[in-house]
Design a protein around this motif. Structure first.
Motif, mmCIF file in Angstrom:
data_model
loop_
_atom_site.group_PDB
_atom_site.id
_atom_site.type_symbol
_atom_site.label_atom_id
_atom_site.label_comp_id
_atom_site.label_asym_id
_atom_site.label_seq_id
_atom_site.Cartn_x
_atom_site.Cartn_y
_atom_site.Cartn_z
ATOM 1 N N GLU A 28 0.851 -1.190 0.000
ATOM 2 C CA GLU A 28 0.000 0.000 0.000
ATOM 3 C C GLU A 28 0.886 1.239 0.000
ATOM 4 O O GLU A 28 2.039 1.191 0.478
ATOM 5 N N GLY A 72 -5.945 -1.142 0.556
ATOM 6 C CA GLY A 72 -5.817 -0.472 1.827
ATOM 7 C C GLY A 72 -6.583 0.863 1.882
ATOM 8 O O GLY A 72 -7.257 1.297 0.944
ATOM 9 N N ASN A 73 -6.506 1.416 3.083
ATOM 10 C CA ASN A 73 -7.221 2.664 3.336
ATOM 11 C C ASN A 73 -6.842 3.748 2.327
ATOM 12 O O ASN A 73 -7.655 4.613 1.998
ATOM 13 N N TRP A 98 -3.617 8.339 5.663
ATOM 14 C CA TRP A 98 -2.489 8.152 6.584
ATOM 15 C C TRP A 98 -1.844 9.472 6.994
ATOM 16 O O TRP A 98 -0.793 9.474 7.623
ATOM 17 N N ASN A 173 -12.184 -0.897 -0.427
ATOM 18 C CA ASN A 173 -11.463 -1.483 0.708
ATOM 19 C C ASN A 173 -12.181 -1.141 2.009
ATOM 20 O O ASN A 173 -12.494 0.028 2.254
ATOM 21 N N GLU A 174 -12.421 -2.144 2.817
ATOM 22 C CA GLU A 174 -12.956 -1.968 4.180
ATOM 23 C C GLU A 174 -14.024 -0.871 4.247
ATOM 24 O O GLU A 174 -13.947 0.032 5.085
ATOM 25 N N TYR A 245 -6.161 -9.007 11.648
ATOM 26 C CA TYR A 245 -4.818 -8.903 12.230
ATOM 27 C C TYR A 245 -4.924 -9.374 13.672
ATOM 28 O O TYR A 245 -5.836 -8.964 14.392
ATOM 29 N N GLU A 293 -6.209 -9.384 3.558
ATOM 30 C CA GLU A 293 -5.278 -8.784 4.530
ATOM 31 C C GLU A 293 -5.239 -9.720 5.722
ATOM 32 O O GLU A 293 -6.258 -9.899 6.406
ATOM 33 N N TRP A 297 -0.510 -7.624 14.007
ATOM 34 C CA TRP A 297 -0.344 -6.156 14.059
ATOM 35 C C TRP A 297 -0.724 -5.667 15.453
ATOM 36 O O TRP A 297 -1.885 -5.752 15.818
ATOM 37 N N GLN A 353 1.641 -6.595 5.254
ATOM 38 C CA GLN A 353 2.004 -6.260 3.894
ATOM 39 C C GLN A 353 3.354 -6.909 3.612
ATOM 40 O O GLN A 353 3.703 -7.851 4.315
ATOM 41 N N ILE A 358 4.073 -3.578 8.624
ATOM 42 C CA ILE A 358 3.656 -4.910 9.101
ATOM 43 C C ILE A 358 4.165 -5.976 8.125
ATOM 44 O O ILE A 358 3.385 -6.686 7.494
#
Ligand code: AHR
Length: 506
Positions: A28, A72-73, A98, A173-174, A245, A293, A297, A353, A358
């Motif tokens: 990501e 990912g986010n 992020w 994603n999510e 996670y 994923e 974590w 990842q 992670i």
């Protein structure tokens, strides 16, 4: 010493063929995964494209078939157009997910090129957070349409005459997570996902689509999210995603070691929900799963919030840099075993990842030394020896109770038979922190069985970590056991990840 555990493997009892995509991963635009990670033009090993070749050499032996990208986010606020075309014209953006600076030096074409270098295909995620049908379709047209249209000609103008033929696409994603940019209710997401899926398939009917499932099983909306989303997308998506996670969040290691049981429960609940919707719709289709994923974590969690709050908008901030210990590798191994035991439904699994975030592979900041984390080994062993047919094994194990789990087997195991190579591999974890676990493996259903090797990752310190120039935990070969009368009697050291390999004939 614990009471003896037993496993019996029989080639007639087959669960499923392991899909090669079980060994997929994920990069990501987050932290130092891309910038100061795989892409580091100033590094002495950088190739003409700016990618670190020392990392490529470490990644290649993992034989990763599919790389999820760009989040990912991150993807939920991403404009893919920012990352194509002449680099000097690409905008610098705020990565809102992020709170970092995104320079867009690496985008779609560069990442596809990097994947070619490690021998992987791309699993592309589209932004269903701030964007929607048009943008997903435009990106697909850019990537997969041969030419003669605005976006396919743009790709050609950017130097790629041939289409990329990206087959697997994630529909967001999510989207269940309130932290997600453009977070949606299950109905809102389900409607958007199905309409996006249909529009994308008009452009390229050959693509496969992954609908977003829950971000983790403790989400208050799980499993209603799945049930609602699937009512919308059941016939139009090929896979439903799961993310999870694990971490030692209660500071009780024997409890932590049991946590992969939640992965099994999560999978069972998702399978049940998929099959419920299948029955409701009178559908002939079986929904398959993309566990896109999975990892450990927890080490970095508090630190990251501080970086994002106190020093935001940096390029390549050191986010999500968990350093994994031996116990983490054992929990990771038991999570992997759980995925194998659900290989009849899990067709894609992405280790999240791959580099610096992670990750099994780390680099020192500023283009420094690369090194392997403890979790690298169970993943590497899985990829090396976990291709073939998962056998349904009978067996038993002594058990324990911990604050949050009862009846936890000390032994967690999965058996993969590679008929072509005439090899059988038992992946096994001993969850005991203190005691070796005696184990019998019965292979009497095979006409011949011979031990090839027993690899083991263990040690006296559960908190032992690797680092640059320091290898505290790496696998060793255990000797002294042999198959007699179709049975191997061996021992799994306390707190260990084991790979017991046999040459077998049917
Ligand atoms: O892998 C790190 C993050 O974890 C991803 O961006 C997100 O999808 C998940 O919550």
């Amino acid at each position: 010493m614990l009471p003896r555990a037993h496993i019996t493997a029989d080639p007639d009892f087959r669960l499923a063929q392991v899909d090669d995509r079980m060994y997929s991963s994920f990069i990501e635009h987050l932290g130092r995964a891309v910038y100061d990670g795989i892409y580091c033009p100033e590094h002495p090993t950088a190739d003409a494209d700016g990618f670190r070749q020392d990392l490529i050499e470490l990644i290649r032996p993992l034989h990763i078939p599919l790389m999820r990208y760009p989040g990912g986010n991150f993807v939920s606020g991403y404009h893919w157009e920012d990352g194509v075309g002449p680099r000097e014209q690409r905008p610098r953006r705020l990565s809102r997910a992020w709170r970092a600076l995104e320079t867009n030096e690496v985008g779609t074409q560069e990442f596809i090129r990097w994947c070619g270098k490690i021998g992987a295909q791309v699993m592309m995620a589209v932004n269903l957070g701030t964007r929607g049908i048009d943008d997903a379709c435009n990106l697909l047209e850019y990537c997969n349409h041969p030419g003669g249209t605005a976006y396919s000609d743009l790709r050609i103008a950017h130097g790629a005459a041939e289409p990329f033929r990206i087959r697997t696409w994630c529909l967001g994603n999510e989207m269940d997570g309130p932290w997600q940019i453009g977070h949606k209710t299950a109905d809102e997401y389900g409607r958007l996902a199905v309409e996006t899926a249909r529009a994308m398939r008009r452009i390229d009917p050959g693509i496969e689509l992954v609908a977003s499932g829950s971000s983790y099983p403790e989400m208050p909306t799980f499993p209603d999210w799945e049930a609602t989303v699937l009512v919308h997308v059941y016939e139009d998506a090929d896979y439903l995603s799961l993310h999870q996670y694990l971490g030692d969040t209660t500071n009780n290691m024997q409890d932590y070691l049991a946590k992969s049981l939640t992965t099994g429960q999560f999978l069972q609940a998702v399978v049940a929900t998929c099959d419920h919707v299948k029955a409701k719709k009178r559908s002939k289709k079986k929904m398959m799963l993309s566990f896109d994923e999975w990892n450990i974590w927890y080490h970095s969690l508090g630190k990251d919030d501080e970086i994002q709050e106190k020093s935001p908008w940096q390029k390549a901030p050191g986010l999500v840099e968990d350093v994994y210990n031996l116990a983490d590798a054992v929990v990771f191994g038991s999570m992997f075993i759980t995925l194998l035991r659900h290989a009849d439904r899990v067709k894609i699994a992405c280790l999240a990842q791959l580099v610096n975030v992670i990750a099994p592979i780390m680099t020192e900041p500023g283009g420094g030394e690369a090194w392997l984390q403890t979790i690298y080994w169970p993943f590497r062993h899985g990829s090396d020896y976990g291709r073939g047919t998962v056998l349904l094994t009978a067996g038993d194990s002594p058990r324990y109770d911990s604050p949050n789990f009862c009846d936890v087997p000390y032994l967690e195991s999965a058996t993969v038979w590679n008929e072509e190579k005439g090899e059988l591999t038992v992946f096994a974890v001993n969850r005991s922190l203190t005691d070796a676990l005696p184990l019998d493996i019965s292979l009497r259903a095979f006409s011949r069985a011979e031990l090839l090797e027993h690899l083991c990752l263990s040690g006296s310190d559960p908190l032992a970590v690797n680092g640059p120039g320091k290898t505290a935990a790496s696998p060793r070969r255990l000797t002294g056991a042999a198959v007699q009368d179709g049975k191997l009697e061996t021992q799994l050291p306390a707190l260990s990840w084991n790979v017991v390999r046999f040459r077998v004939e049917r």
